[in-house]
Structure formats: structure tokens, C-alpha cells
Design an enzyme around this catalytic site. Sequence first.
Site, PDB file in Angstrom:
ATOM      1  N   GLN A 256      -1.215 -10.429  -0.918  1.00 39.04           N
ATOM      2  CA  GLN A 256      -0.803 -11.165   0.328  1.00 39.04           C
ATOM      3  C   GLN A 256       0.580 -11.075   0.221  1.00 39.04           C
ATOM      4  OE1 GLN A 256      -4.132 -14.009  -0.242  1.00 39.04           O
ATOM      5  NE2 GLN A 256      -4.351 -13.782   1.923  1.00 39.04           N
TER       6      GLN A 256
ATOM      7  N   LYS B 225      -5.789   6.388   2.932  1.00 38.16           N
ATOM      8  CA  LYS B 225      -6.782   5.570   3.001  1.00 38.16           C
ATOM      9  C   LYS B 225      -6.701   4.322   4.056  1.00 38.16           C
ATOM     10  CE  LYS B 225      -6.718   1.577   0.495  1.00 38.16           C
ATOM     11  NZ  LYS B 225      -6.836   0.575  -0.609  1.00 38.16           N
TER      12      LYS B 225
HETATM   13  C1  R5P Z   1      -4.426  -1.928  -2.585  1.00 40.01           C
HETATM   14  O1  R5P Z   1      -3.577  -2.035  -2.080  1.00 40.01           O
HETATM   15  C2  R5P Z   1      -4.499  -2.142  -4.340  1.00 40.01           C
HETATM   16  O2  R5P Z   1      -3.538  -1.144  -4.732  1.00 40.01           O
HETATM   17  C3  R5P Z   1      -5.850  -1.747  -4.764  1.00 40.01           C
HETATM   18  O3  R5P Z   1      -5.840  -0.204  -4.333  1.00 40.01           O
HETATM   19  C4  R5P Z   1      -6.738  -2.470  -4.078  1.00 40.01           C
HETATM   20  O4  R5P Z   1      -6.455  -4.085  -4.449  1.00 40.01           O
HETATM   21  C5  R5P Z   1      -8.228  -2.097  -4.524  1.00 40.01           C
HETATM   22  O5  R5P Z   1      -8.985  -2.962  -4.399  1.00 40.01           O
HETATM   23  P1  R5P Z   1     -10.498  -2.657  -4.179  1.00 40.01           P
HETATM   24  O6  R5P Z   1     -11.309  -2.150  -5.561  1.00 40.01           O
HETATM   25  O7  R5P Z   1     -11.339  -3.951  -3.549  1.00 40.01           O
HETATM   26  O8  R5P Z   1     -10.737  -1.443  -3.026  1.00 40.01           O
END
Ligand code: R5P
Length: 314
Positions: free
Chosen positions: A99, A195
Site C-alpha cells: 500500500q 495481469k
Molecule cells: C504485486 O504487485 C506483487 O508484486 C505480487 O505479485 C503479489 O503481492 C503476489 O500476491 P498474490 O500471491 O496474493 O497474488
Amino acid sequence: MIMHGEIKLLSGSQSHYLKNKIAKYLDMEPAKCEVSRFKDGEIRVQIKESIRGDDVFIIQSTQPPADNLMELLLLIDAAKRASASRVTAVIPYFGYARQDRKDQPRVPISAKLVANLIQTAGADRVITLDLHADQIQGFFDIPVDNLYASPIFKKYFTEFEPETHMIVAPDVGATKRARLMARHLGNLPLALVDKRRPAPNSAEVVNIIGDVSGMKLLIVDDIIDTGNTIAVAAQALIEAGAAEIRVAATHGLFSDGAKEKLDNAPIEEIVITNSLPVSEDKRPRCAIILDVAPLLGEAILRTHEERSVSALFI
Ligand code: R5P
């Protein structure tokens, strides 16, 4: 140049194992320190030896619960009040970093608040590892050295060739990290997964930029939390014709459900580091853990001797 006393290593309870490994790398004993609880659950810390005039390094990752952050703040305060000459917060995993801007109305900038807390507690410097966003360094008015784990991954992934292997950024935010890894592993080609997050903790792939068919892929990310980002990216890449998928991510949070999701994803290997402790029951079957203690130990030594830290990444 201000001369500081001896290196003194302290840690909160969750980074105890890392402090011991760093101490071993530096061929020294950690400082004596007790982290315990009052009856009502409040945290109590006490440094059990003199650190007057010393160069104190407090190792503590700040993953949830917030008690980990609180331990770090209390240890910094204790070190300052014990007349340490300099206090460096060594935060291998810097929590609340995701954040980092006000992207919706009425939300906090948590990373800025955490930076304020660490600085107000009395830290003189910060050393961290693969900070989620580089700009968080600017939330501090003290020096912040953001180390990269890519030299550690480079020693592990030795067999990569540009004709057969490709690096994949699982979202736009990971592009810089992926580029650095591609360079370190021998100027490998790069692909990008477009994504989107329809809601926090969920992820969906919209598009894949780059031709991955027949290629062996390494997805590079900083954090694995729910595992959604990696699992949906791996599925989309396999559907696009990828021959093999491996993952390199610095911080393995593996929150509830991540293990099952990743065990069922088309992934050969997930390589993480020990920046934070991951219990065996939480980590996916194919997880490999690399040790960051030598990198952190070297950064601590160089900081103490006023030598370049950035030289570690070239
Ligand atoms: C996002 O911006 C981060 O770099 C990671 O891709 C993210 O925190 C991964 O989170 P999750 O495993 O919950 O998709």
C-alpha cells in the site's frame, strides 16, 4: 568520518534464525537480548549487554502479525536509549509495502506510515531486500539500502541459455525486477503477463506479451502471498505453449490456501529465500529455499566499514 564501535547484532523473535546465520557469516556472537511478553500480551524487550557507542544492526522482517513491526520499533528505541552510536534496521521483508500510494479514496499510504514509525523510533539507516517498490526509499529521510536477491538466484539458476529460456514478469509492476534477473542470468529474453486485479487478493490474466511457445520460463516476482498471481500466470503461460515453468520469488508469505493452489498449478519449482520464516506445512511441495544471510551479512559489514553496498549487485 564518524567512527562507530563494534558491530552488535540484535533481532526480533521472528528473525532470530537469520540473525544467527548472519552472525555465523560474520564470525561473531549475536548480542544478548531478550524479547518476551508481559502477562497481558504486550511485548517487552531488553538488551542484556552494553551497546554504548556501538554500531547496532537490528534484524527483523515485518510480515504479519503487526507484533513483528512492534518488536522492531521497541528494539530500535531500546538501542537508542542504550546510547548505541548508530542503529540500522535490517528489514529483509518490509511489510505493508504494497500500500504505497493513494490509489482509491479514503485509504492510507501504509508504507509511508511504517517508514515514519521506524524513523521516529530512532533508526539511523535501513537495509532491506527487494522492496516492493523502489519509491518507498523516498518515504524515509535516512539512507535506505535496498538489496536485490538476484545475485543469489543467479548462483542457483546456472544452466539458463537465451535460446531456450525466458524470464517472465507476472505483472507490469514486476518488469524492472524481471529485467534485472534477465540481465543477471545471461541477457535472457523477456515476456510480460498483463495481469489485472478485479479485487484485492484476486488476479486474472488479460494477455501475454511475447512468444513463449516451446520456451522454458522463469517467472520472477518479489512476493508470493495468496499464490493467485503465480498460479494464474503459470496456467496462462502453459496454455500459450510454454515447455516448463519455474518461479523465483524473494519473499514467500504463503497465506492460507496458497500451498494447495500452487501444488495444483503447472509449476516445476518455486525458489524463494529465507527473508522470512516459512513453516513446512505452508510451503508448496516444490519449494526450494535459498539463504540470504551471506548477502545481508556482507551488506552489514560494508555499512560498518563505510564501503559501497551497491557494489554487491554488479
Ligand atoms: C504485486 O504487485 C506483487 O508484486 C505480487 O505479485 C503479489 O503481492 C503476489 O500476491 P498474490 O500471491 O496474493 O497474488
